[in-house]
Design an enzyme around this catalytic site. Structure first.
Site, mmCIF file in Angstrom:
data_model
loop_
_atom_site.group_PDB
_atom_site.id
_atom_site.type_symbol
_atom_site.label_atom_id
_atom_site.label_comp_id
_atom_site.label_asym_id
_atom_site.label_seq_id
_atom_site.Cartn_x
_atom_site.Cartn_y
_atom_site.Cartn_z
ATOM 1 N N GLY A 14 0.837 -1.206 0.000
ATOM 2 C CA GLY A 14 0.000 0.000 0.000
ATOM 3 C C GLY A 14 0.868 1.250 0.000
ATOM 4 O O GLY A 14 1.905 1.292 0.653
ATOM 5 N N LYS A 82 -0.051 -6.686 -5.467
ATOM 6 C CA LYS A 82 -0.325 -8.003 -6.086
ATOM 7 C C LYS A 82 0.891 -8.603 -6.769
ATOM 8 O O LYS A 82 0.799 -9.477 -7.572
ATOM 9 C CB LYS A 82 -1.447 -7.849 -7.143
ATOM 10 N N GLY A 123 6.151 -2.534 3.381
ATOM 11 C CA GLY A 123 5.731 -3.051 4.681
ATOM 12 C C GLY A 123 6.291 -4.445 4.893
ATOM 13 O O GLY A 123 7.266 -4.836 4.237
ATOM 14 N N GLY A 125 5.390 -7.403 4.019
ATOM 15 C CA GLY A 125 5.505 -8.275 2.842
ATOM 16 C C GLY A 125 6.703 -7.893 1.982
ATOM 17 O O GLY A 125 7.540 -8.737 1.615
ATOM 18 N N ASP A 148 0.091 1.746 8.850
ATOM 19 C CA ASP A 148 -0.392 0.932 9.982
ATOM 20 C C ASP A 148 0.534 0.988 11.190
ATOM 21 O O ASP A 148 0.125 0.653 12.300
ATOM 22 C CB ASP A 148 -0.516 -0.536 9.562
ATOM 23 N N GLY A 191 -5.563 -0.002 9.271
ATOM 24 C CA GLY A 191 -4.554 -0.412 10.233
ATOM 25 C C GLY A 191 -4.301 -1.901 10.228
ATOM 26 O O GLY A 191 -3.457 -2.413 10.937
ATOM 27 N N HIS A 291 -9.149 4.774 2.267
ATOM 28 C CA HIS A 291 -7.938 5.206 1.567
ATOM 29 C C HIS A 291 -7.660 6.692 1.705
ATOM 30 O O HIS A 291 -6.597 7.162 1.265
ATOM 31 C CB HIS A 291 -8.024 4.790 0.102
ATOM 32 N N LEU A 292 -8.594 7.427 2.319
ATOM 33 C CA LEU A 292 -8.264 8.830 2.604
ATOM 34 C C LEU A 292 -7.027 8.874 3.516
ATOM 35 O O LEU A 292 -6.242 9.805 3.491
ATOM 36 C CB LEU A 292 -9.444 9.508 3.298
ATOM 37 N N ARG A 294 -4.485 7.090 3.302
ATOM 38 C CA ARG A 294 -3.268 6.760 2.554
ATOM 39 C C ARG A 294 -2.827 7.950 1.698
ATOM 40 O O ARG A 294 -1.707 7.985 1.169
ATOM 41 C CB ARG A 294 -3.543 5.574 1.649
HETATM 42 O O1 F6P Z 1 -1.291 -1.752 4.872
HETATM 43 C C1 F6P Z 1 -1.805 -0.484 4.551
HETATM 44 C C2 F6P Z 1 -3.278 -0.598 4.256
HETATM 45 O O2 F6P Z 1 -3.763 0.682 4.029
HETATM 46 C C3 F6P Z 1 -4.076 -1.269 5.359
HETATM 47 O O3 F6P Z 1 -4.294 -0.404 6.456
HETATM 48 C C4 F6P Z 1 -5.323 -1.647 4.611
HETATM 49 O O4 F6P Z 1 -6.050 -2.699 5.218
HETATM 50 C C5 F6P Z 1 -4.754 -2.107 3.273
HETATM 51 O O5 F6P Z 1 -3.527 -1.392 3.101
HETATM 52 C C6 F6P Z 1 -5.674 -1.829 2.109
HETATM 53 O O6 F6P Z 1 -5.055 -2.404 0.970
HETATM 54 P P1 F6P Z 1 -5.586 -2.001 -0.505
HETATM 55 O O7 F6P Z 1 -5.078 -0.634 -0.798
HETATM 56 O O8 F6P Z 1 -4.959 -3.075 -1.381
HETATM 57 O O9 F6P Z 1 -7.077 -2.067 -0.468
#
Ligand code: F6P
Length: 367
Positions: A14, A82, A123, A125, A148, A191, A291-292, A294
């Site tokens: 993410g 992915k 992160g 992964g 997170d 989170g 996603h706000l 992010r």
């Molecule tokens: O790991 C960051 C994160 O924003 C998590 O808090 C959230 O669950 C996940 O990514 C959402 O992933 P995606 O952007 O693939 O929906």
């Protein structure tokens, strides 16, 4: 390890505010040491799926490419959730998708492109993948990224402060509308399986209840706490719910699972609102910040941490290190083995000072 002449950078998982600041710090620090930089598009896809990039899967990075990006959210390289090269979703001869280990192909691609080292921003992964590449012989440095803040061995990851600051601002806004309508506003935040965003934003934003994965909740106890408020003249409430929060004896709220990806969380806030409404006798509305959290420009704190992390990553390569992650250990940035950093998820200790403070302020955790 021979002298490093060409560094690749990539961003995985993410996105998070601060990624571009790290990229800029890596590129400028490397160029100042006579090194060359390239960015890999979309995690490792720029090397594993070159056919998808007519303009090329690698982006040459120089001072001009990174000029003025410190304050920009997102990542100029693109990212993906992915493209794990150790479990790459691949169409089999039987027409079914399966997970394939493509790390040897990746190592060959690094060699083919004259890449001597990698700085991997990501992160748990992504940092796990970085460790695999380091063990296969590619000098690799990890930079911990996630809103997170669930990465072990670093006090904080960049992106977290920006997410908490924005979530807090959202809570501030909700107090007035909740008060106006004498409602309960349930705010779901991201989170994953850690409650750091919910906890820090909930306390800072004067929530009345904060539900986090680390403390499974009893909805009856949440309702009882909220029903005390009218006795103090407060006829509304704010409840913050981490997306990984779960009821006692229950499980996280999942909305889907795809091959090669983590399960998709969702619905935790709505579940709480639906159960609370009859118990508190007030309208409950759910706001999902999603996603706000992010997006947006990184805070000053996140910019500075990101610049420090990026510069430290280049110094680590110059010192001949590999298989380590830069980590904030105030007041300094140090290096921790990637293996240790990805061993366990950093969750909220139920007895941490912020939780004790929240309880002192009368905030309910539903326990
Ligand atoms: O790991 C960051 C994160 O924003 C998590 O808090 C959230 O669950 C996940 O990514 C959402 O992933 P995606 O952007 O693939 O929906």
């Amino acid at each position: 390890m021979g002298k490093i002449k060409k560094i690749a950078i990539n961003t995985g998982g993410g996105d998070a505010p601060g990624l571009n600041a790290v990229i800029r710090a890596v590129v400028v620090s490397a160029i100042n040491r006579g090194m060359e930089c390239v960015g890999i598009r979309d995690g490792y896809n720029g090397l594993l799926r070159p056919e998808e990039y007519p303009e090329g899967g690698l982006i040459p990075l120089n001072r001009r490419s990174v000029r003025g990006i410190t304050h920009l959210g997102g990542t100029i390289l693109g990212t993906t959730n992915k493209g794990n090269p150790t479990k790459y979703p691949t169409l089999g001869p039987d027409g079914k998708m399966y997970e394939k280990d493509r790390t040897d192909e990746l190592m060959a691609a690094f060699k083919h492109n004259g890449i001597d080292a990698l700085v991997a921003l990501g992160g748990d992964g992504s940092l796990g993948i970085a460790n695999v590449l380091s063990e296969k012989g590619l000098p690799t440095i990890g930079v911990p990224k996630t809103i997170d803040n669930d990465l072990d061995k670093t006090v904080v990851t960049f992106g977290f402060d920006t997410a908490v600051s924005f979530a807090t601002e959202c809570l501030d806004r909700l107090h007035s509308t909740a008060d106006a309508h004498r409602r309960v506003m349930v705010v779901e935040v991201m989170g994953r399986y850690a409650g750091w965003i919910a906890l820090n934003a909930g306390v800072s934003g004067n929530a009345d209840a904060i539900l986090i994965p680390e403390i499974p909740y009893d909805i009856g106890k949440v309702a009882a706490a909220l029903k005390e408020r009218p006795k103090r003249g407060k006829h509304y409430a704010i409840v913050v719910v981490a997306e990984g929060a779960m009821p006692k004896g229950g499980s996280v709220s999942v909305v889907g699972k795809e091959l090669g990806r983590a399960e998709k969380l969702g619905g935790a806030g709505e579940r709480v609102a639906k159960e609370l409404e009859p118990l508190v006798g007030k309208e409950c509305r759910t706001v999902v910040l999603g996603h706000l959290l992010r997006g947006g420009c990184p805070t000053t704190f996140d910019r500075l941490i990101s610049l420090r992390f990026g510069a430290a990553a280049v110094r680590a390569l110059e010192e001949g290190r590999t298989g380590v992650m830069v980590a904030l250990d105030p007041p300094t940035v140090r290096y921790v083995p990637l293996k240790e950093a990805t061993n366990r998820m950093k969750t909220v200790p139920p007895d941490c000072d912020t939780i004790v403070t929240a309880r002192d302020l009368g905030i309910s955790f539903g326990d």
